[in-house]
Design a protein around this motif. Structure first.
Motif, PDB file in Angstrom:
ATOM      1  N   SER A   1       7.237 -12.709 -60.636  1.00  0.00           N
ATOM      2  CA  SER A   1       7.235 -14.011 -61.316  1.00  0.00           C
ATOM      3  C   SER A   1       8.234 -14.952 -60.681  1.00  0.00           C
ATOM      4  O   SER A   1       9.386 -14.611 -60.462  1.00  0.00           O
ATOM      5  CB  SER A   1       7.600 -13.823 -62.787  1.00  0.00           C
ATOM      6  OG  SER A   1       6.677 -12.972 -63.411  1.00  0.00           O
ATOM      7  N   GLY A   2       7.805 -16.144 -60.370  1.00  0.00           N
ATOM      8  CA  GLY A   2       8.678 -17.162 -59.802  1.00  0.00           C
ATOM      9  C   GLY A   2       8.789 -17.139 -58.298  1.00  0.00           C
ATOM     10  O   GLY A   2       9.544 -17.918 -57.727  1.00  0.00           O
ATOM     11  N   SER A   3       8.051 -16.268 -57.629  1.00  0.00           N
ATOM     12  CA  SER A   3       8.198 -16.163 -56.170  1.00  0.00           C
ATOM     13  C   SER A   3       7.477 -17.272 -55.415  1.00  0.00           C
ATOM     14  O   SER A   3       7.771 -17.509 -54.252  1.00  0.00           O
ATOM     15  CB  SER A   3       7.712 -14.802 -55.686  1.00  0.00           C
ATOM     16  OG  SER A   3       6.341 -14.634 -55.985  1.00  0.00           O
ATOM     17  N   THR A   4       6.549 -17.945 -56.067  1.00  0.00           N
ATOM     18  CA  THR A   4       5.795 -18.988 -55.365  1.00  0.00           C
ATOM     19  C   THR A   4       6.041 -20.377 -55.931  1.00  0.00           C
ATOM     20  O   THR A   4       5.397 -21.332 -55.505  1.00  0.00           O
ATOM     21  CB  THR A   4       4.281 -18.691 -55.427  1.00  0.00           C
ATOM     22  OG1 THR A   4       3.886 -18.630 -56.788  1.00  0.00           O
ATOM     23  CG2 THR A   4       3.954 -17.386 -54.729  1.00  0.00           C
ATOM     24  N   ILE A   5       6.956 -20.493 -56.890  1.00  0.00           N
ATOM     25  CA  ILE A   5       7.239 -21.788 -57.506  1.00  0.00           C
ATOM     26  C   ILE A   5       8.715 -22.108 -57.391  1.00  0.00           C
ATOM     27  O   ILE A   5       9.535 -21.231 -57.133  1.00  0.00           O
ATOM     28  CB  ILE A   5       6.801 -21.815 -58.998  1.00  0.00           C
ATOM     29  CG1 ILE A   5       7.492 -20.712 -59.790  1.00  0.00           C
ATOM     30  CG2 ILE A   5       5.293 -21.706 -59.099  1.00  0.00           C
ATOM     31  CD1 ILE A   5       7.204 -20.733 -61.273  1.00  0.00           C
ATOM     32  N   SER A   6       9.054 -23.361 -57.581  1.00  0.00           N
ATOM     33  CA  SER A   6      10.451 -23.795 -57.481  1.00  0.00           C
ATOM     34  C   SER A   6      11.248 -23.304 -58.684  1.00  0.00           C
ATOM     35  O   SER A   6      10.692 -22.920 -59.721  1.00  0.00           O
ATOM     36  CB  SER A   6      10.523 -25.318 -57.407  1.00  0.00           C
ATOM     37  OG  SER A   6      10.153 -25.885 -58.652  1.00  0.00           O
TER      38      SER A   6
ATOM     39  N   ALA B   1      16.739  -7.757 -53.032  1.00  0.00           N
ATOM     40  CA  ALA B   1      15.370  -7.914 -52.543  1.00  0.00           C
ATOM     41  C   ALA B   1      14.558  -8.835 -53.449  1.00  0.00           C
ATOM     42  O   ALA B   1      13.563  -9.406 -53.024  1.00  0.00           O
ATOM     43  CB  ALA B   1      14.693  -6.549 -52.450  1.00  0.00           C
ATOM     44  N   ARG B   2      14.959  -8.998 -54.687  1.00  0.00           N
ATOM     45  CA  ARG B   2      14.231  -9.825 -55.644  1.00  0.00           C
ATOM     46  C   ARG B   2      14.748 -11.262 -55.705  1.00  0.00           C
ATOM     47  O   ARG B   2      14.068 -12.151 -56.181  1.00  0.00           O
ATOM     48  CB  ARG B   2      14.326  -9.178 -57.028  1.00  0.00           C
ATOM     49  CG  ARG B   2      13.524  -9.864 -58.058  1.00  0.00           C
ATOM     50  CD  ARG B   2      12.934  -8.888 -59.051  1.00  0.00           C
ATOM     51  NE  ARG B   2      12.605  -9.504 -60.331  1.00  0.00           N
ATOM     52  CZ  ARG B   2      11.642 -10.387 -60.498  1.00  0.00           C
ATOM     53  NH1 ARG B   2      10.929 -10.783 -59.485  1.00  0.00           N
ATOM     54  NH2 ARG B   2      11.400 -10.890 -61.684  1.00  0.00           N
ATOM     55  N   VAL B   3      15.947 -11.487 -55.216  1.00  0.00           N
ATOM     56  CA  VAL B   3      16.553 -12.818 -55.261  1.00  0.00           C
ATOM     57  C   VAL B   3      15.866 -13.706 -54.227  1.00  0.00           C
ATOM     58  O   VAL B   3      15.795 -13.369 -53.055  1.00  0.00           O
ATOM     59  CB  VAL B   3      18.072 -12.740 -54.998  1.00  0.00           C
ATOM     60  CG1 VAL B   3      18.685 -14.128 -54.966  1.00  0.00           C
ATOM     61  CG2 VAL B   3      18.749 -11.892 -56.068  1.00  0.00           C
ATOM     62  N   GLY B   4      15.354 -14.850 -54.676  1.00  0.00           N
ATOM     63  CA  GLY B   4      14.626 -15.761 -53.800  1.00  0.00           C
ATOM     64  C   GLY B   4      15.536 -16.699 -53.027  1.00  0.00           C
ATOM     65  O   GLY B   4      16.752 -16.742 -53.234  1.00  0.00           O
ATOM     66  N   THR B   5      14.917 -17.480 -52.163  1.00  0.00           N
ATOM     67  CA  THR B   5      15.655 -18.422 -51.324  1.00  0.00           C
ATOM     68  C   THR B   5      16.483 -19.395 -52.156  1.00  0.00           C
ATOM     69  O   THR B   5      17.650 -19.647 -51.852  1.00  0.00           O
ATOM     70  CB  THR B   5      14.671 -19.227 -50.447  1.00  0.00           C
ATOM     71  OG1 THR B   5      13.817 -18.321 -49.768  1.00  0.00           O
ATOM     72  CG2 THR B   5      15.403 -20.082 -49.449  1.00  0.00           C
TER      73      THR B   5
END
Length: 168
Positions: free
Chosen positions: A55-60, A134-138
């Motif tokens: 969840s949240g990997s493709t959205i801001s 590994a789960r923390v996004g950019t």
């Protein structure tokens, strides 16, 4: 640190300094540059993907906060946590606005804004990404980098001021 100033200053005789209208653009101290960089990173991070997977990997981060706040996305966080995520860009904006003054109360507000954004950014990594790198996004990494700059800038501000908000 010798630098330039944001604010207008008049000479004791009432005249302006030579060289234009008396306004200089830049930072007075390195701590302000660090805090300004932190605010910029927090604002940029809010518009990058929040998580690296799931969840949240493709959205801001902004859209992710909206989904959490609306209850549409159920993660391991309550609905009010979406509002906590909005504290990061709000505190970053306050931080940027307060960089124009060196008044003790404004410096205090600047440090509070830096603390609020740092805690909110770290709370996001703890709750939503479970502190798993590994789960923390950019966007989260950028916000964490902003938090590191904020800690350095706040420490520098406090050391420069002797640990209190009095005269330098």
């Amino acid at each position: 640190m010798a630098g330039t100033e944001f604010i207008r200053r008049r000479r004791p005789d009432g005249g302006r300094r030579s060289g234009g209208d008396g306004v200089r653009v830049g930072f007075r101290h390195g701590s302000e540059a660090l805090l300004g960089g932190a605010a910029a990173l927090w604002l940029v991070g809010f518009f990058l993907p929040a998580t690296a997977s799931g969840s949240g990997s493709t959205i801001s981060g902004r859209a992710f906060a909206d989904l959490i706040g609306s209850g549409t996305l159920t993660v391991s966080a309550p609905r009010w946590f979406g509002a906590v995520l909005y504290l990061v860009p709000l505190a970053a904006a306050v931080l940027l606005v307060t960089l124009v003054s060196d008044h003790p109360s404004v410096v205090g507000l600047r440090l509070v804004a830096a603390a609020v954004a740092t805690l909110a950014a770290l709370a996001f990594a703890a709750v939503v990404a479970d502190w798993r790198p590994a789960r923390v996004g950019t966007g989260s990494w950028v916000a964490i980098a902003g938090s590191c700059l904020a800690v350095a800038g706040a420490t520098s501000t406090l050391r420069r001021r002797g640990g209190h908000h009095g005269d330098r």
